[in-house]
Design a protein around this motif. Structure first.
Motif, PDB file in Angstrom:
ATOM      1  N   PHE A  61      17.893  13.425  27.067  1.00  0.00           N
ATOM      2  CA  PHE A  61      16.888  13.870  25.381  1.00  0.00           C
ATOM      3  C   PHE A  61      16.964  15.365  25.194  1.00  0.00           C
ATOM      4  CE2 PHE A  61      16.008   9.773  25.824  1.00  0.00           C
ATOM      5  CZ  PHE A  61      16.412   9.285  24.186  1.00  0.00           C
ATOM      6  N   GLN A  62      16.779  16.225  24.896  1.00  0.00           N
ATOM      7  CA  GLN A  62      16.946  17.756  24.736  1.00  0.00           C
ATOM      8  C   GLN A  62      15.584  17.775  23.430  1.00  0.00           C
ATOM      9  OE1 GLN A  62      19.731  19.939  25.565  1.00  0.00           O
ATOM     10  NE2 GLN A  62      21.463  18.919  24.651  1.00  0.00           N
ATOM     11  N   ILE A  63      15.657  18.982  22.873  1.00  0.00           N
ATOM     12  CA  ILE A  63      15.023  19.752  21.483  1.00  0.00           C
ATOM     13  C   ILE A  63      16.175  20.065  21.378  1.00  0.00           C
ATOM     14  CG2 ILE A  63      13.395  21.188  20.401  1.00  0.00           C
ATOM     15  CD1 ILE A  63      11.162  20.492  23.265  1.00  0.00           C
ATOM     16  N   SER A  64      16.205  19.887  19.767  1.00  0.00           N
ATOM     17  CA  SER A  64      17.046  20.914  19.331  1.00  0.00           C
ATOM     18  C   SER A  64      16.166  21.666  18.018  1.00  0.00           C
ATOM     19  CB  SER A  64      18.466  19.622  18.369  1.00  0.00           C
ATOM     20  OG  SER A  64      18.974  19.955  18.083  1.00  0.00           O
ATOM     21  N   ILE A  65      16.519  23.204  18.156  1.00  0.00           N
ATOM     22  CA  ILE A  65      15.859  23.747  16.613  1.00  0.00           C
ATOM     23  C   ILE A  65      16.364  23.731  15.809  1.00  0.00           C
ATOM     24  CG2 ILE A  65      14.882  25.770  16.263  1.00  0.00           C
ATOM     25  CD1 ILE A  65      13.508  23.960  18.799  1.00  0.00           C
ATOM     26  N   LYS A  66      16.037  23.008  14.316  1.00  0.00           N
ATOM     27  CA  LYS A  66      16.884  22.412  13.208  1.00  0.00           C
ATOM     28  C   LYS A  66      16.663  23.441  12.615  1.00  0.00           C
ATOM     29  CE  LYS A  66      17.986  17.830  14.603  1.00  0.00           C
ATOM     30  NZ  LYS A  66      18.722  16.103  13.327  1.00  0.00           N
ATOM     31  N   GLY A  67      15.734  23.084  12.016  1.00  0.00           N
ATOM     32  CA  GLY A  67      14.640  24.459  11.154  1.00  0.00           C
ATOM     33  C   GLY A  67      15.170  24.380   9.758  1.00  0.00           C
ATOM     34  N   GLU A  68      16.449  23.631   9.093  1.00  0.00           N
ATOM     35  CA  GLU A  68      17.042  23.363   7.658  1.00  0.00           C
ATOM     36  C   GLU A  68      15.821  23.078   7.000  1.00  0.00           C
ATOM     37  OE1 GLU A  68      18.068  19.132   8.847  1.00  0.00           O
ATOM     38  OE2 GLU A  68      17.311  21.505  10.127  1.00  0.00           O
ATOM     39  N   LYS A  69      14.860  22.611   7.175  1.00  0.00           N
ATOM     40  CA  LYS A  69      14.224  21.974   6.201  1.00  0.00           C
ATOM     41  C   LYS A  69      12.846  21.886   6.449  1.00  0.00           C
ATOM     42  CE  LYS A  69      13.267  18.025   2.119  1.00  0.00           C
ATOM     43  NZ  LYS A  69      13.988  16.564   2.065  1.00  0.00           N
ATOM     44  N   GLU A  70      11.457  22.086   5.391  1.00  0.00           N
ATOM     45  CA  GLU A  70       9.741  22.278   5.878  1.00  0.00           C
ATOM     46  C   GLU A  70       9.933  20.543   5.915  1.00  0.00           C
ATOM     47  OE1 GLU A  70      10.222  22.205   1.958  1.00  0.00           O
ATOM     48  OE2 GLU A  70      10.888  23.189   3.525  1.00  0.00           O
TER      49      GLU A  70
END
Length: 305
Positions: free
Chosen positions: A118-127
């Motif tokens: 598991f790792q953090i995946s920064i997407k950020g395409e939608k609030e």
């Protein structure tokens, strides 16, 4: 220990016990949550159930041993939890497309499923809308079921014979229990939004037997509620992370709930300053004649830094 560390520690426990017993309660303790909540988080984050992940990993290791050793098929089958060569061969062929014996042939194609991490995946395409609210203790009452910890996990392959929370909803809608609970509900508390209905659901609000969880179709108890014949649950004072949905057509309710949970577990929890308390959460339903609306409430506390 943060969320990522706990989840990866749980995977390490799984990997170290693929040739033995994997205790669900131990997994839950490592992940600092209920066993049902761990199964649910795992499923929403990875798009595969924990049981299916374990099955794939065991059959991956079994294939490697078949190719690189002279160990008997029956011994490999027993090592990875199969009680007979027939059941092992059936599962092996379903995954790899060849029998265990054929797997020892030069040039045969096999499938390998690697260990997850598991790792953090920064997407950020939608609030993602949410709010944090602290509420005093309250009571709910309703119709309770106790379910297997993996019941209701939507992703992966699960035993269709397991009774699920959705079955409880269907039963109560069909036999009139839902409508009776709505009539007996009384007034909504002031801390509940005006656009919400009277019948909701609460999950993991008390301890049950190992590898099970409680789920209740519930109403908030007020001074004019009729609680006779119902199960009553005390919900302690908590801080709640509340996630509202957008309006949706009622036929899409299951997809909306699944998508919202998936974003909570895969995007919000790993990156927020909060962690869930056990597996306690609520599903609050509302809407109008045309569109539905839901709020998911998770009991949370601030992370210890």
């Amino acid at each position: 220990m943060d969320w990522l560390t706990r989840m990866n520690a749980a995977i390490t426990y799984v990997e170290e016990n693929l040739d033995g017993e994997i205790d669900h309660e131990t997994l839950a303790k490592i992940a600092c949550c209920s066993s049902h909540n761990f199964f649910r988080m795992f499923s929403f984050i990875t798009d595969v159930s924990l049981s299916e992940y374990i099955r794939r990993r065991r059959l991956t290791l079994a294939a490697l041993e078949l190719q690189n050793s002279n160990i008997k098929v029956i011994d490999i089958a027993m090592k990875y939890g199969y009680d007979s060569p027939v059941s092992f061969s059936r599962a092996f062929q379903q995954l790899h497309g060849v029998t265990p014996t054929e797997a020892r042939t030069d040039g045969v194609t096999l499938k390998a499923y690697p260990r997850m991490s598991f790792q953090i995946s920064i997407k950020g395409e939608k609030e993602m809308d949410y709010r944090i609210e602290t509420k005093e203790a309250f009571q709910v009452f309703g119709i309770e079921g106790v379910f297997d910890a993996e019941a209701g996990i939507t992703n992966g392959k699960n035993d269709p014979s397991l009774r699920k929370p959705s079955d409880l909803w269907c039963e109560c809608l069909a036999n009139g229990a839902h409508d009776k609970l709505e009539m007996d509900s009384g007034d909504l508390p002031t801390f509940v939004g005006k656009n919400l209905g009277k019948v909701h659901a609460v999950c993991d609000y008390r301890k049950t037997e190992a590898n099970t969880f409680p789920y209740m179709l519930c109403a908030f108890r007020s001074s004019n509620s009729n609680v006779a014949g119902y199960t009553i649950a005390d919900i302690p004072a908590h801080t709640w992370a509340i996630f509202p949905s957008e309006k949706f057509e009622y036929d899409n309710m299951g997809t909306v709930i699944e998508s919202l949970y998936k974003r909570i577990f895969s995007e919000w929890l790993p990156t927020s300053n909060y962690e869930q308390v056990g597996g306690l959460d609520m599903e609050l339903y509302g809407g109008d004649d045309e569109y539905g609306y839901i709020e998911l409430w998770l009991a949370v506390k601030k992370k210890v830094m």
